[in-house]
Scaffold this active site. Sequence first.
Site, PDB file in Angstrom:
ATOM      1  N   SER A 292     -30.330   7.521  36.644  1.00 35.65           N
ATOM      2  CA  SER A 292     -31.253   8.396  35.910  1.00 35.65           C
ATOM      3  C   SER A 292     -32.481   8.691  36.760  1.00 35.65           C
ATOM      4  O   SER A 292     -32.968   7.800  37.479  1.00 35.65           O
ATOM      5  CB  SER A 292     -31.712   7.728  34.611  1.00 35.65           C
ATOM      6  OG  SER A 292     -30.611   7.422  33.805  1.00 35.65           O
TER       7      SER A 292
ATOM      8  N   GLU B 261     -35.730  -4.335  30.569  1.00 41.92           N
ATOM      9  CA  GLU B 261     -35.199  -3.038  30.116  1.00 41.92           C
ATOM     10  C   GLU B 261     -34.983  -3.072  28.600  1.00 41.92           C
ATOM     11  O   GLU B 261     -35.369  -2.163  27.883  1.00 41.92           O
ATOM     12  CB  GLU B 261     -33.873  -2.726  30.809  1.00 41.92           C
ATOM     13  CG  GLU B 261     -33.223  -1.444  30.287  1.00 41.92           C
ATOM     14  CD  GLU B 261     -31.903  -1.092  30.990  1.00 41.92           C
ATOM     15  OE1 GLU B 261     -31.226  -2.003  31.495  1.00 41.92           O
ATOM     16  OE2 GLU B 261     -31.572   0.099  31.016  1.00 41.92           O
TER      17      GLU B 261
HETATM   18  C1  LIG Z   1     -27.255   8.412  30.093  1.00 41.36           C
HETATM   19  C2  LIG Z   1     -26.987   7.264  31.012  1.00 41.36           C
HETATM   20  C3  LIG Z   1     -27.946   6.847  31.899  1.00 41.36           C
HETATM   21  C4  LIG Z   1     -27.679   5.808  32.788  1.00 41.36           C
HETATM   22  N1  LIG Z   1     -28.655   5.447  33.693  1.00 41.36           N
HETATM   23  C5  LIG Z   1     -28.377   4.486  34.606  1.00 41.36           C
HETATM   24  C6  LIG Z   1     -29.345   4.153  35.616  1.00 41.36           C
HETATM   25  O1  LIG Z   1     -30.437   4.729  35.665  1.00 41.36           O
HETATM   26  N2  LIG Z   1     -29.031   3.219  36.530  1.00 41.36           N
HETATM   27  C7  LIG Z   1     -27.836   2.561  36.522  1.00 41.36           C
HETATM   28  O2  LIG Z   1     -27.615   1.696  37.374  1.00 41.36           O
HETATM   29  N3  LIG Z   1     -26.883   2.849  35.587  1.00 41.36           N
HETATM   30  C8  LIG Z   1     -27.135   3.798  34.638  1.00 41.36           C
HETATM   31  N4  LIG Z   1     -26.188   4.121  33.688  1.00 41.36           N
HETATM   32  C9  LIG Z   1     -24.877   3.465  33.771  1.00 41.36           C
HETATM   33  C10 LIG Z   1     -24.584   2.486  32.652  1.00 41.36           C
HETATM   34  O3  LIG Z   1     -25.326   1.305  32.807  1.00 41.36           O
HETATM   35  C11 LIG Z   1     -23.064   2.217  32.724  1.00 41.36           C
HETATM   36  O4  LIG Z   1     -22.415   3.425  32.391  1.00 41.36           O
HETATM   37  C12 LIG Z   1     -22.635   1.139  31.764  1.00 41.36           C
HETATM   38  O5  LIG Z   1     -23.118  -0.112  32.173  1.00 41.36           O
HETATM   39  C13 LIG Z   1     -21.094   1.071  31.655  1.00 41.36           C
HETATM   40  O6  LIG Z   1     -20.504   0.996  32.893  1.00 41.36           O
HETATM   41  P1  LIG Z   1     -19.313   2.005  33.310  1.00 41.36           P
HETATM   42  O7  LIG Z   1     -19.773   3.397  33.034  1.00 41.36           O
HETATM   43  O8  LIG Z   1     -18.889   1.657  34.695  1.00 41.36           O
HETATM   44  O9  LIG Z   1     -18.135   1.692  32.283  1.00 41.36           O
HETATM   45  P2  LIG Z   1     -17.133   0.474  32.346  1.00 41.36           P
HETATM   46  O10 LIG Z   1     -17.863  -0.791  32.638  1.00 41.36           O
HETATM   47  O11 LIG Z   1     -16.002   0.844  33.257  1.00 41.36           O
HETATM   48  O12 LIG Z   1     -16.615   0.412  30.847  1.00 41.36           O
HETATM   49  C14 LIG Z   1     -15.615   1.315  30.335  1.00 41.36           C
HETATM   50  C15 LIG Z   1     -15.323   0.899  28.902  1.00 41.36           C
HETATM   51  O13 LIG Z   1     -14.767  -0.433  28.871  1.00 41.36           O
HETATM   52  C16 LIG Z   1     -15.532  -1.278  28.037  1.00 41.36           C
HETATM   53  N5  LIG Z   1     -15.609  -2.633  28.625  1.00 41.36           N
HETATM   54  C17 LIG Z   1     -15.890  -2.952  29.912  1.00 41.36           C
HETATM   55  N6  LIG Z   1     -15.883  -4.283  30.065  1.00 41.36           N
HETATM   56  C18 LIG Z   1     -15.635  -4.831  28.854  1.00 41.36           C
HETATM   57  C19 LIG Z   1     -15.525  -6.180  28.365  1.00 41.36           C
HETATM   58  N7  LIG Z   1     -15.693  -7.229  29.164  1.00 41.36           N
HETATM   59  N8  LIG Z   1     -15.276  -6.374  27.047  1.00 41.36           N
HETATM   60  C20 LIG Z   1     -15.109  -5.278  26.204  1.00 41.36           C
HETATM   61  N9  LIG Z   1     -15.187  -3.997  26.617  1.00 41.36           N
HETATM   62  C21 LIG Z   1     -15.448  -3.767  27.925  1.00 41.36           C
HETATM   63  C22 LIG Z   1     -16.939  -0.656  27.989  1.00 41.36           C
HETATM   64  O14 LIG Z   1     -17.626  -1.034  26.824  1.00 41.36           O
HETATM   65  C23 LIG Z   1     -16.579   0.836  28.017  1.00 41.36           C
HETATM   66  O15 LIG Z   1     -16.256   1.278  26.721  1.00 41.36           O
HETATM   67  C24 LIG Z   1     -26.418   5.154  32.785  1.00 41.36           C
HETATM   68  C25 LIG Z   1     -25.440   5.569  31.861  1.00 41.36           C
HETATM   69  C26 LIG Z   1     -25.708   6.619  30.988  1.00 41.36           C
HETATM   70  C27 LIG Z   1     -24.628   7.033  30.030  1.00 41.36           C
END
Ligand SMILES: Cc1cc2nc3c(=O)[nH]c(=O)nc-3n(C[C@H](O)[C@H](O)[C@H](O)COP(=O)(O)OP(=O)(O)OC[C@H]3O[C@@H](n4cnc5c(N)ncnc54)[C@H](O)[C@@H]3O)c2cc1C
Length: 398
Positions: free
Chosen positions: A166, A249
């Site tokens: 972000s 955070e």
């Molecule tokens: C609007 C927005 C702003 C963001 N800003 C930032 C930022 O500034 N900096 C930054 O570093 N990141 C940022 N993010 C990233 C955000 O932190 C990640 O998208 C989030 O942590 C999920 O990781 P992923 O997208 O890799 O999904 P994944 O970790 O791949 O997850 C995919 C799905 O699997 C589920 N899942 C994964 N592991 C498990 C488990 N152990 N048990 C049950 N379910 C599970 C998740 O809940 C999800 O539904 C942002 C995301 C959004 C949407």
Amino acid sequence: MDLTLTPEQQAFRDEVRTWLRKNLPQEWTSRVVAGPDVPRPEFYGFLREWQRKLHEAGLLGLTWPKEYGGRGLTFMEELILHQELALAKAPPILNILGIGMAGPTIIAYGTEEQKKRYLAKILSCEEIWCQGYSEPNAGSDLASLQTKAARDGDSFIVNGQKVWTSVAHVSDWMMLLARTDPGAERHKGITYFLLDMHSPGVTVRPLRQLTGDAEFNEVFFENVRVPAENILGGLNNGWQVGITTLMYERLALGFGLQVRMRIALDALIELAKRTKKNGESATQDPLIRQKLAQLWIDTEVFRYTGARAVTKLLKGELPGPEASTGKIWWCDTHQRLQDLAMEIQGPYQQLTKGSDWAVEHGIWQYTFLRSRANSVEGGTTEIQRNIIGERVLGLPKG
Ligand SMILES: Cc1cc2nc3c(=O)[nH]c(=O)nc-3n(C[C@H](O)[C@H](O)[C@H](O)COP(=O)(O)OP(=O)(O)OC[C@H]3O[C@@H](n4cnc5c(N)ncnc54)[C@H](O)[C@@H]3O)c2cc1C
């Protein structure tokens, strides 16, 4: 928690209230009446100026030490400030990742030089910060991160990629987690760097979201040189430092989101009052009235959950799983609030910004679409439930 204000806290509340009455920009208040707000790119310049004014008035970094530009107050004053900002429908804080996350982590782990170098410019919005944690294969499972930082004399050379970063497109600095010891256990070989976003080799590519805005980005590092003095909290100690940032955070989210939700709810009630259904105000519809009342109850529950976290802080304890409870509660309530905004608009909900017939210039369509990200950003709902399962219910690790 006893929420009765002491005479000093009442004086602080009056100070904030008076300042806001005198300084709240007119153009903002008239705009907000037309709908809720989020920091949109067209307001970045305006929001920089707003943050600078708040800082000059001594209303930012309330709990930070005085010698670094803060006021040395408690989280109770922070709570009061946020309540007043909500009541006044004040604009959001642009450098929220700096104030809510980078600053407190630097205060906790920084050297004296680092504190002097970075903290004041975070408060004044001279330097905006972003958070470089997530990668294409490391989100919920953050310890899988692959961005590398290899030692080269007095510096480290960074190569790799971050994603969903972000505000990276307007940021001057990044809280970067990078792997410095690939041979160590996953959580152990990571270091927390303060990375200058203007360094050669940093490329920021915007990612366009469902809303049409590009609020977050991909960030690529190609042989980016970072001085060793920019390590925060020690070599290979990045996991511990990074978790501290996440704790802050959730705290900052708790304070900030409470304000934004209250403003959105007030705007929704006004929308319902103005909207006619079959010749009557939407507020005459018993189902809409029930849903509005439930949203108000849930917003208050969210506020009191935040107050529980503050109680712990005031006792010198760290907030625990109530931060995860609050995140889930906020997400569910806010998404229902946005759903109701669509329901109230009936067939007009299909019209977005740019249509002459869009309700309130399509601002609700924007916030409805934006709210879909709430269950992912700041840690997904499933991950928050895992935390509650493990730490509150004593379930085995997932
Ligand atoms: C609007 C927005 C702003 C963001 N800003 C930032 C930022 O500034 N900096 C930054 O570093 N990141 C940022 N993010 C990233 C955000 O932190 C990640 O998208 C989030 O942590 C999920 O990781 P992923 O997208 O890799 O999904 P994944 O970790 O791949 O997850 C995919 C799905 O699997 C589920 N899942 C994964 N592991 C498990 C488990 N152990 N048990 C049950 N379910 C599970 C998740 O809940 C999800 O539904 C942002 C995301 C959004 C949407």
